[in-house]
Design an enzyme around this catalytic site. Sequence first.
Site, mmCIF file in Angstrom:
data_model
loop_
_atom_site.group_PDB
_atom_site.id
_atom_site.type_symbol
_atom_site.label_atom_id
_atom_site.label_comp_id
_atom_site.label_asym_id
_atom_site.label_seq_id
_atom_site.Cartn_x
_atom_site.Cartn_y
_atom_site.Cartn_z
ATOM 1 N N CYS A 211 29.070 73.520 37.233
ATOM 2 C CA CYS A 211 28.754 71.817 36.682
ATOM 3 C C CYS A 211 28.487 72.244 35.032
ATOM 4 O O CYS A 211 28.970 71.473 33.889
ATOM 5 C CB CYS A 211 27.614 71.654 37.315
ATOM 6 S SG CYS A 211 26.024 72.050 37.156
ATOM 7 N N HIS B 143 21.824 70.541 38.696
ATOM 8 C CA HIS B 143 22.483 69.929 37.879
ATOM 9 C C HIS B 143 22.815 69.022 37.162
ATOM 10 O O HIS B 143 21.910 68.758 37.128
ATOM 11 C CB HIS B 143 22.968 68.969 39.232
ATOM 12 C CG HIS B 143 24.405 68.556 39.544
ATOM 13 N ND1 HIS B 143 25.882 69.693 39.335
ATOM 14 C CD2 HIS B 143 24.921 67.846 39.378
ATOM 15 C CE1 HIS B 143 26.625 69.281 39.403
ATOM 16 N NE2 HIS B 143 26.646 68.095 39.343
ATOM 17 N N HIS C 157 31.209 65.105 36.560
ATOM 18 C CA HIS C 157 30.955 67.062 37.013
ATOM 19 C C HIS C 157 31.224 67.368 37.660
ATOM 20 O O HIS C 157 32.297 66.775 38.537
ATOM 21 C CB HIS C 157 29.536 65.911 36.994
ATOM 22 C CG HIS C 157 29.869 65.628 38.875
ATOM 23 N ND1 HIS C 157 28.489 65.961 39.734
ATOM 24 C CD2 HIS C 157 29.794 64.352 39.570
ATOM 25 C CE1 HIS C 157 28.902 65.363 40.678
ATOM 26 N NE2 HIS C 157 29.916 64.070 40.088
#
Length: 203
Positions: free
Chosen positions: A108, A161, A173
């Site tokens: 990510c 994240h 993402h």
Amino acid sequence: MKNSILYCLAAASLALSFFFEYAPESSTTFSGASVVATASLLPDFSGDNGDENRPLATASDSAAYSHYSQALGLKLTYNEDQNLLRTVTDWIGTPYRYGSNSKSGTDCSGFVTRVFKEVYGITLQRSSRSMFEKVKRVGKDEMQSGDLVFFRRGPGQPIYHVGIYLQDGKFAHSATNGGVMISSLNQPYYHRNFYAAGRVDLN
């Protein structure tokens, strides 16, 4: 009889010359598919974001925005940042790979750093937690395209994240269960784990 045939041929030649004179001459290629830059049925759009110098959308812009809209699942207003949309679109489908940031696989934060480098020429911190320390916090209802969205698994838990906000509650993402994709902050998992949004100083 011969004169009638000649008249018909002349009329057909005139019609064909008119057609080819106004036929579009260029095409734009997206991900291997050629999209002809035809005149849009939509009116030209000028940016309403305070940038009076922003040019009107052209026929090729219309084709590009239509492509990005379909590829990213967004309803576009034709004044979004095409460079950001194009770059994100190019990364869609890249598999997830922890610790990497290439088209063969990315995690990510790797995805976010590559997009920001390609689009804005900015080098971000490599981890989502480090990124969060450098951004300006913005409210969820104040998010703009290009802002970062951060997630954690409950109060007191570390950020795990990060993604790039696009619009209408959707963000790009790299997820462990699908690689680079577009998701919605309204999906139960992301709605539950959303922590904060932050804006990178682009100056």
